[in-house]
Scaffold this motif. Structure first.
Motif, PDB file in Angstrom:
ATOM      1  N   ILE A  91       0.849  -1.199   0.000  1.00  0.00           N
ATOM      2  CA  ILE A  91       0.000   0.000   0.000  1.00  0.00           C
ATOM      3  C   ILE A  91       0.880   1.243   0.000  1.00  0.00           C
ATOM      4  CG2 ILE A  91      -1.767   1.284   1.278  1.00  0.00           C
ATOM      5  CD1 ILE A  91      -2.708  -1.429   2.410  1.00  0.00           C
ATOM      6  N   VAL A  92       0.659   2.125  -0.982  1.00  0.00           N
ATOM      7  CA  VAL A  92       1.454   3.352  -1.116  1.00  0.00           C
ATOM      8  C   VAL A  92       0.523   4.562  -1.083  1.00  0.00           C
ATOM      9  CG1 VAL A  92       3.122   4.626  -2.520  1.00  0.00           C
ATOM     10  CG2 VAL A  92       3.125   2.114  -2.553  1.00  0.00           C
ATOM     11  N   PRO A  93       0.486   5.334   0.032  1.00  0.00           N
ATOM     12  CA  PRO A  93      -0.289   6.580   0.071  1.00  0.00           C
ATOM     13  C   PRO A  93       0.464   7.669  -0.700  1.00  0.00           C
ATOM     14  CG  PRO A  93       0.865   6.270   2.145  1.00  0.00           C
ATOM     15  CD  PRO A  93       1.168   5.064   1.305  1.00  0.00           C
ATOM     16  N   ILE A  94      -0.255   8.441  -1.508  1.00  0.00           N
ATOM     17  CA  ILE A  94       0.417   9.374  -2.427  1.00  0.00           C
ATOM     18  C   ILE A  94      -0.185  10.766  -2.330  1.00  0.00           C
ATOM     19  CG2 ILE A  94       0.869   9.863  -4.870  1.00  0.00           C
ATOM     20  CD1 ILE A  94       0.647   6.759  -5.283  1.00  0.00           C
ATOM     21  N   TYR A  95       0.673  11.747  -2.100  1.00  0.00           N
ATOM     22  CA  TYR A  95       0.221  13.143  -2.098  1.00  0.00           C
ATOM     23  C   TYR A  95       1.391  14.075  -2.416  1.00  0.00           C
ATOM     24  CZ  TYR A  95      -1.900  17.570  -0.806  1.00  0.00           C
ATOM     25  OH  TYR A  95      -2.371  18.865  -0.839  1.00  0.00           O
ATOM     26  N   ASN A  96       1.268  14.799  -3.532  1.00  0.00           N
ATOM     27  CA  ASN A  96       2.191  15.885  -3.873  1.00  0.00           C
ATOM     28  C   ASN A  96       3.660  15.433  -3.909  1.00  0.00           C
ATOM     29  OD1 ASN A  96       2.280  18.553  -4.719  1.00  0.00           O
ATOM     30  ND2 ASN A  96       2.686  19.347  -2.670  1.00  0.00           N
ATOM     31  N   VAL A  97       3.903  14.297  -4.547  1.00  0.00           N
ATOM     32  CA  VAL A  97       5.275  13.778  -4.634  1.00  0.00           C
ATOM     33  C   VAL A  97       5.616  13.434  -6.092  1.00  0.00           C
ATOM     34  CG1 VAL A  97       5.506  12.901  -2.291  1.00  0.00           C
ATOM     35  CG2 VAL A  97       4.378  11.492  -4.026  1.00  0.00           C
TER      36      VAL A  97
ATOM     37  N   LYS B 178       7.711  14.441  -8.128  1.00  0.00           N
ATOM     38  CA  LYS B 178       9.143  14.345  -8.419  1.00  0.00           C
ATOM     39  C   LYS B 178       9.726  12.988  -8.034  1.00  0.00           C
ATOM     40  CE  LYS B 178      13.491  16.758  -7.388  1.00  0.00           C
ATOM     41  NZ  LYS B 178      14.095  17.898  -6.645  1.00  0.00           N
ATOM     42  N   TYR B 179       9.123  12.318  -7.044  1.00  0.00           N
ATOM     43  CA  TYR B 179       9.708  11.089  -6.485  1.00  0.00           C
ATOM     44  C   TYR B 179       8.903   9.827  -6.771  1.00  0.00           C
ATOM     45  CZ  TYR B 179      11.551  14.996  -3.744  1.00  0.00           C
ATOM     46  OH  TYR B 179      12.094  16.190  -3.372  1.00  0.00           O
ATOM     47  N   LEU B 180       7.689   9.983  -7.264  1.00  0.00           N
ATOM     48  CA  LEU B 180       6.759   8.855  -7.328  1.00  0.00           C
ATOM     49  C   LEU B 180       7.237   7.726  -8.241  1.00  0.00           C
ATOM     50  CD1 LEU B 180       4.130   7.590  -6.483  1.00  0.00           C
ATOM     51  CD2 LEU B 180       2.941   8.922  -8.248  1.00  0.00           C
ATOM     52  N   ALA B 181       7.710   8.061  -9.444  1.00  0.00           N
ATOM     53  CA  ALA B 181       8.147   7.016 -10.380  1.00  0.00           C
ATOM     54  C   ALA B 181       9.304   6.209  -9.784  1.00  0.00           C
ATOM     55  CB  ALA B 181       8.559   7.643 -11.711  1.00  0.00           C
ATOM     56  N   ARG B 182      10.225   6.888  -9.099  1.00  0.00           N
ATOM     57  CA  ARG B 182      11.346   6.192  -8.459  1.00  0.00           C
ATOM     58  C   ARG B 182      10.848   5.171  -7.450  1.00  0.00           C
ATOM     59  NH1 ARG B 182      14.885   9.768  -4.470  1.00  0.00           N
ATOM     60  NH2 ARG B 182      12.912   9.576  -3.321  1.00  0.00           N
ATOM     61  N   CYS B 183       9.844   5.553  -6.667  1.00  0.00           N
ATOM     62  CA  CYS B 183       9.269   4.662  -5.665  1.00  0.00           C
ATOM     63  C   CYS B 183       8.612   3.450  -6.321  1.00  0.00           C
ATOM     64  CB  CYS B 183       8.249   5.428  -4.828  1.00  0.00           C
ATOM     65  SG  CYS B 183       7.295   4.389  -3.692  1.00  0.00           S
ATOM     66  N   ILE B 184       7.734   3.698  -7.294  1.00  0.00           N
ATOM     67  CA  ILE B 184       7.002   2.607  -7.940  1.00  0.00           C
ATOM     68  C   ILE B 184       7.955   1.674  -8.676  1.00  0.00           C
ATOM     69  CG2 ILE B 184       5.252   2.031  -9.664  1.00  0.00           C
ATOM     70  CD1 ILE B 184       3.885   4.697  -8.991  1.00  0.00           C
TER      71      ILE B 184
ATOM     72  N   ASP C 203      -4.073   7.578  -4.510  1.00  0.00           N
ATOM     73  CA  ASP C 203      -3.919   9.002  -4.819  1.00  0.00           C
ATOM     74  C   ASP C 203      -4.827   9.788  -3.883  1.00  0.00           C
ATOM     75  OD1 ASP C 203      -3.809  11.547  -5.929  1.00  0.00           O
ATOM     76  OD2 ASP C 203      -5.163  11.040  -7.586  1.00  0.00           O
ATOM     77  N   ASP C 204      -4.223  10.422  -2.880  1.00  0.00           N
ATOM     78  CA  ASP C 204      -4.980  11.114  -1.838  1.00  0.00           C
ATOM     79  C   ASP C 204      -5.302  12.554  -2.255  1.00  0.00           C
ATOM     80  OD1 ASP C 204      -6.195  11.331   0.700  1.00  0.00           O
ATOM     81  OD2 ASP C 204      -4.372  12.195   1.566  1.00  0.00           O
ATOM     82  N   GLY C 205      -5.977  12.690  -3.392  1.00  0.00           N
ATOM     83  CA  GLY C 205      -6.351  14.020  -3.880  1.00  0.00           C
ATOM     84  C   GLY C 205      -5.147  14.888  -4.175  1.00  0.00           C
ATOM     85  N   SER C 206      -4.088  14.299  -4.704  1.00  0.00           N
ATOM     86  CA  SER C 206      -2.855  15.047  -4.955  1.00  0.00           C
ATOM     87  C   SER C 206      -3.079  16.128  -6.004  1.00  0.00           C
ATOM     88  CB  SER C 206      -1.750  14.093  -5.412  1.00  0.00           C
ATOM     89  OG  SER C 206      -0.520  14.750  -5.485  1.00  0.00           O
ATOM     90  N   PRO C 207      -2.621  17.379  -5.751  1.00  0.00           N
ATOM     91  CA  PRO C 207      -2.871  18.486  -6.670  1.00  0.00           C
ATOM     92  C   PRO C 207      -1.938  18.510  -7.877  1.00  0.00           C
ATOM     93  CG  PRO C 207      -1.612  19.265  -4.791  1.00  0.00           C
ATOM     94  CD  PRO C 207      -1.940  17.822  -4.514  1.00  0.00           C
ATOM     95  N   ASP C 208      -0.886  17.693  -7.881  1.00  0.00           N
ATOM     96  CA  ASP C 208       0.053  17.689  -9.003  1.00  0.00           C
ATOM     97  C   ASP C 208      -0.305  16.570  -9.979  1.00  0.00           C
ATOM     98  OD1 ASP C 208       0.758  15.487  -7.562  1.00  0.00           O
ATOM     99  OD2 ASP C 208       2.770  16.173  -7.022  1.00  0.00           O
ATOM    100  N   ASN C 209       0.667  16.030 -10.659  1.00  0.00           N
ATOM    101  CA  ASN C 209       0.419  14.990 -11.672  1.00  0.00           C
ATOM    102  C   ASN C 209       0.499  13.566 -11.143  1.00  0.00           C
ATOM    103  OD1 ASN C 209      -0.013  16.672 -13.981  1.00  0.00           O
ATOM    104  ND2 ASN C 209       2.192  17.095 -14.039  1.00  0.00           N
ATOM    105  N   CYS C 210       0.461  13.407  -9.830  1.00  0.00           N
ATOM    106  CA  CYS C 210       0.580  12.068  -9.251  1.00  0.00           C
ATOM    107  C   CYS C 210      -0.530  11.131  -9.735  1.00  0.00           C
ATOM    108  CB  CYS C 210       0.569  12.149  -7.727  1.00  0.00           C
ATOM    109  SG  CYS C 210       2.128  12.707  -7.018  1.00  0.00           S
TER     110      CYS C 210
END
Length: 337
Positions: free
Chosen positions: A11-17, A19-25, A42-49
């Motif tokens: 389980i990966v919670p995601i918010y406003n990251v 820049k780092y998300l692809a590296r994590c996945i 995707d916890d309502g992230s305002p960027d392109n997550c």
């Protein structure tokens, strides 16, 4: 077509990251162990997550995406838990990574061979500016029972207060969810629940979790609400500590008030807070004053002095270590009797 149940739910919670998300996945999908489902929340992230998550669904059938309104990391983890199907469950923060590509394979194999293990903890590497720093880790060991689990977990020796460096049996979360009203240390808030549910935790030396340090992370940002969250978590620890065998509740109650006094000062100097909200919190959660000796005897002066020198973290851990030592001495004397 019959649904195949994965062995592990990640389980990966995601918010406003963004820049780092692809590296994590990518670090998860590169694991040699493949029998997992990867739940991206995707916890309502305002960027392109959200868009990045959807792209990974197209690339790998093991990836599942939940898009939800922003509710915080606990809310995101809970949504993941609600749909997780794996026999085991683990968590990864979206700005971190899984290091060695055999991390999950090596540790899942340990769990397969040892059905008594309810929770497995593996090493952490702290990563600063892409430089990995391995902390000193204890040798592999089993820790059993409510009291030893709690005392070793709360003191972080050797059990850390995080959930993301651990793999849990699914049954641990049958009745446990993360507190959604807490902004900080929500992992450690659940320690009391974990030790009441689990019987055995195994500390593994294999693999590692890459904890990437960022100056703009949620942990690094101070707020008055986070002070209250820390206080709530500490109160829960001390209340539980006072229920353990051979631990005097008076010591724990007195420590509540020392901790409160420290936070009073911290809040006054750092940032303003709604005084009524704070007082209401204190009145609701602290034990009655009449149950605590607040006189100026030697014991009180001793702990107050230590608080002044070491602050919250150092003194509270010293206190629990002190209690642990008393318990070990008493146990030894009882065995010799």
């Amino acid at each position: 077509m019959e649904m195949i149940t994965p062995l592990l739910s990640i389980i990966v919670p995601i918010y406003n990251v963004e820049k780092y998300l692809a590296r994590c996945i990518d670090s998860i999908l590169a694991q040699s162990f493949s029998d997992f489902e990867l739940i991206l929340v995707d916890d309502g992230s305002p960027d392109n997550c959200g868009k990045i998550c959807d792209e990974y669904v197209e690339k790998d059938s093991r990836v599942i995406v939940i898009h939800k309104e922003n509710g915080g990391v606990s809310s995101a983890r809970n949504r993941g838990l609600d749909i997780a199907k794996g026999e085991y469950i683990t968590f990864v923060d979206s700005d971190d990574l899984i290091g060695s590509n055999t991390t999950f394979e090596d540790n899942i194999n340990i769990l397969k061979r040892n059905s008594q293990i309810d929770i497995l903890q593996y090493p952490i590497y702290y990563i600063f500016n892409q430089t990995e720093i391995k902390k000193t880790f204890p040798s592999s060991q089993y820790i059993y029972g409510e009291r030893d689990l709690f005392l070793n977990w709360y003191t972080s020796k050797p059990i850390t207060g995080y959930v993301w460096d651990k793999i849990f049996k699914r049954k641990i979360f049958d009745k446990i969810r993360f507190p959604e009203n807490i902004q900080l240390a929500e992992d450690s808030y659940c320690i009391v629940d974990f030790v009441k549910t689990a019987n055995c935790l195994y500390v593994s030396e294999l693999g590692y979790y890459g904890y990437c340090q960022r100056a703009d992370s949620a942990v690094a940002r101070f707020s008055p609400k986070k002070c209250l969250d820390l206080l709530m978590g500490k109160l829960r620890f001390f209340k539980f500590l006072s229920t353990l065998n051979n631990v005097e509740s008076e010591y724990c109650h007195y420590f509540f008030y020392l901790y409160k006094a420290y936070l009073d000062t911290l809040i006054s100097f750092r940032k303003k807070i709604d005084l009524n909200e704070y007082l209401n919190f204190i009145e609701t959660h602290l034990p009655p004053k009449q149950s605590v000796r607040l006189d100026s005897n030697l014991k009180n002066k001793f702990w107050y002095l230590l608080f002044s020198i070491f602050g919250i973290k150092g003194t509270s851990k010293l206190y629990v270590n002190f209690v642990l030592l008393r318990l070990k001495v008493k146990d030894k004397l009882q065995r010799q009797a």
